[in-house]
Design a protein around this motif. Structure first.
Motif, mmCIF file in Angstrom:
data_model
loop_
_atom_site.group_PDB
_atom_site.id
_atom_site.type_symbol
_atom_site.label_atom_id
_atom_site.label_comp_id
_atom_site.label_asym_id
_atom_site.label_seq_id
_atom_site.Cartn_x
_atom_site.Cartn_y
_atom_site.Cartn_z
ATOM 1 N N LYS A 101 0.797 -1.156 0.001
ATOM 2 C CA LYS A 101 0.055 -0.030 -0.092
ATOM 3 C C LYS A 101 0.976 1.162 0.180
ATOM 4 O O LYS A 101 1.867 1.195 0.766
ATOM 5 C CB LYS A 101 -0.879 -0.217 1.318
ATOM 6 C CG LYS A 101 -1.945 -1.100 1.384
ATOM 7 C CD LYS A 101 -2.990 -1.186 0.334
ATOM 8 C CE LYS A 101 -4.036 -2.077 0.449
ATOM 9 N NZ LYS A 101 -4.650 -2.282 -0.753
ATOM 10 N N THR A 103 2.210 4.874 1.254
ATOM 11 C CA THR A 103 2.364 5.453 2.794
ATOM 12 C C THR A 103 1.486 6.682 2.678
ATOM 13 O O THR A 103 1.038 7.020 3.749
ATOM 14 C CB THR A 103 3.808 5.711 2.967
ATOM 15 O OG1 THR A 103 4.208 6.490 2.120
ATOM 16 C CG2 THR A 103 4.610 4.268 3.234
ATOM 17 N N GLN A 147 11.515 -2.343 6.597
ATOM 18 C CA GLN A 147 10.368 -1.127 6.738
ATOM 19 C C GLN A 147 10.853 0.046 6.289
ATOM 20 O O GLN A 147 10.377 0.979 5.608
ATOM 21 C CB GLN A 147 9.444 -1.246 7.986
ATOM 22 C CG GLN A 147 8.359 -0.595 7.984
ATOM 23 C CD GLN A 147 7.357 -0.931 6.881
ATOM 24 O OE1 GLN A 147 7.108 -2.107 6.786
ATOM 25 N NE2 GLN A 147 6.836 0.022 6.010
ATOM 26 N N LYS A 156 4.451 0.543 2.159
ATOM 27 C CA LYS A 156 4.704 -0.303 3.176
ATOM 28 C C LYS A 156 3.968 -1.576 2.954
ATOM 29 O O LYS A 156 3.099 -1.683 2.076
ATOM 30 C CB LYS A 156 4.055 0.571 4.567
ATOM 31 C CG LYS A 156 2.874 0.768 4.378
ATOM 32 C CD LYS A 156 2.283 1.676 5.388
ATOM 33 C CE LYS A 156 0.720 1.882 5.213
ATOM 34 N NZ LYS A 156 0.135 2.643 6.325
ATOM 35 N N ILE A 158 1.407 -4.183 4.545
ATOM 36 C CA ILE A 158 0.413 -4.352 5.320
ATOM 37 C C ILE A 158 -0.431 -5.732 5.262
ATOM 38 O O ILE A 158 0.076 -6.493 4.324
ATOM 39 C CB ILE A 158 -0.700 -3.264 5.372
ATOM 40 C CG1 ILE A 158 -1.377 -3.576 4.095
ATOM 41 C CG2 ILE A 158 -0.194 -1.982 5.538
ATOM 42 C CD1 ILE A 158 -2.783 -2.783 3.960
ATOM 43 N N GLN A 159 -0.967 -6.315 6.108
ATOM 44 C CA GLN A 159 -1.345 -7.638 6.270
ATOM 45 C C GLN A 159 -2.799 -7.659 6.782
ATOM 46 O O GLN A 159 -2.909 -7.541 8.108
ATOM 47 C CB GLN A 159 -0.547 -8.960 6.754
ATOM 48 C CG GLN A 159 -0.982 -10.135 6.403
ATOM 49 C CD GLN A 159 0.111 -11.082 6.716
ATOM 50 O OE1 GLN A 159 1.004 -10.939 7.350
ATOM 51 N NE2 GLN A 159 -0.200 -12.343 6.313
ATOM 52 N N ALA A 160 -3.825 -7.750 6.180
ATOM 53 C CA ALA A 160 -5.120 -7.405 6.853
ATOM 54 C C ALA A 160 -5.555 -8.730 7.343
ATOM 55 O O ALA A 160 -5.280 -9.711 6.919
ATOM 56 C CB ALA A 160 -6.115 -6.871 5.652
#
Length: 178
Positions: A101, A103, A147, A156, A158-160
């Motif tokens: 995604k 930033t 990161q 970055k 991300i992990q939903a």
């Protein structure tokens, strides 16, 4: 309107053709009337049942929201096992696939692509000069990209997570049978 024999009769004159056109029109009008009558009855039934169905669906959404909030509040309960079997079903937390995604809104994927190209040459750039997000995610997972390095490029990892539920219909049928 006359009914013709089941045997096919060939049309010989324009008057015969005209009569067939009239028959088709009359049949179509009758079919349309019956279809309109049917649609009216269907609409009446929908009007009769929709409020009750909407009320039930709203209650389901309310309970689903309660389950989601419970899973979020009790996330630590799902650290070892991502789900828990209960008498009437199963609840848990699913981990989604990692994704990249941006930033912030000012950064575009083209900016990120140029940054990766500048910092890492073409190792994360596909030959058609698009960003190889799969490789970036794989290297970030392996620790080859930190990161901080990702932040320098404007993205970055991300992990939903999302909660779920599954109803054990067999168990409910057994309880209702008693």
């Amino acid at each position: 309107m006359k009914k013709k024999n089941n045997k096919q009769q060939s049309l010989k004159t324009f008057e015969d053709v005209n009569e067939v056109l009239l028959n088709i029109a009359a049949l179509q009008v009758n079919a349309d009337k019956k279809e309109n009558e049917m649609n009216g009855k269907i609409l009446d039934l929908k009007k009769q049942f929709e409020p009750g169905i909407k009320e039930l669906n709203d209650e389901i959404l309310f309970f689903e929201d309660q389950l989601t909030r419970f899973c979020k509040i009790n996330k630590k309960e799902f650290a070892y096992s991502r789900s828990r079997d209960l008498t009437y079903g199963k609840i848990g937390i699913r981990t989604g696939k990692p994704s990249l995604k941006l930033t912030c809104k000012k950064i575009t994927w083209d900016n990120v692509k140029e940054k990766f190209k500048t910092l890492y040459k073409n190792s994360y750039i596909n030959t058609e000069t698009s960003l190889n997000k799969i490789k970036i995610l794989a290297d970030a997972e392996k620790g080859l990209l930190t990161q901080k390095e990702l932040n320098e490029t404007g993205c970055k990892v991300i992990q939903a997570e999302s909660s779920f539920y599954q109803i054990n219909w067999d168990k409910i049928k057994l309880e209702n049978a008693k």
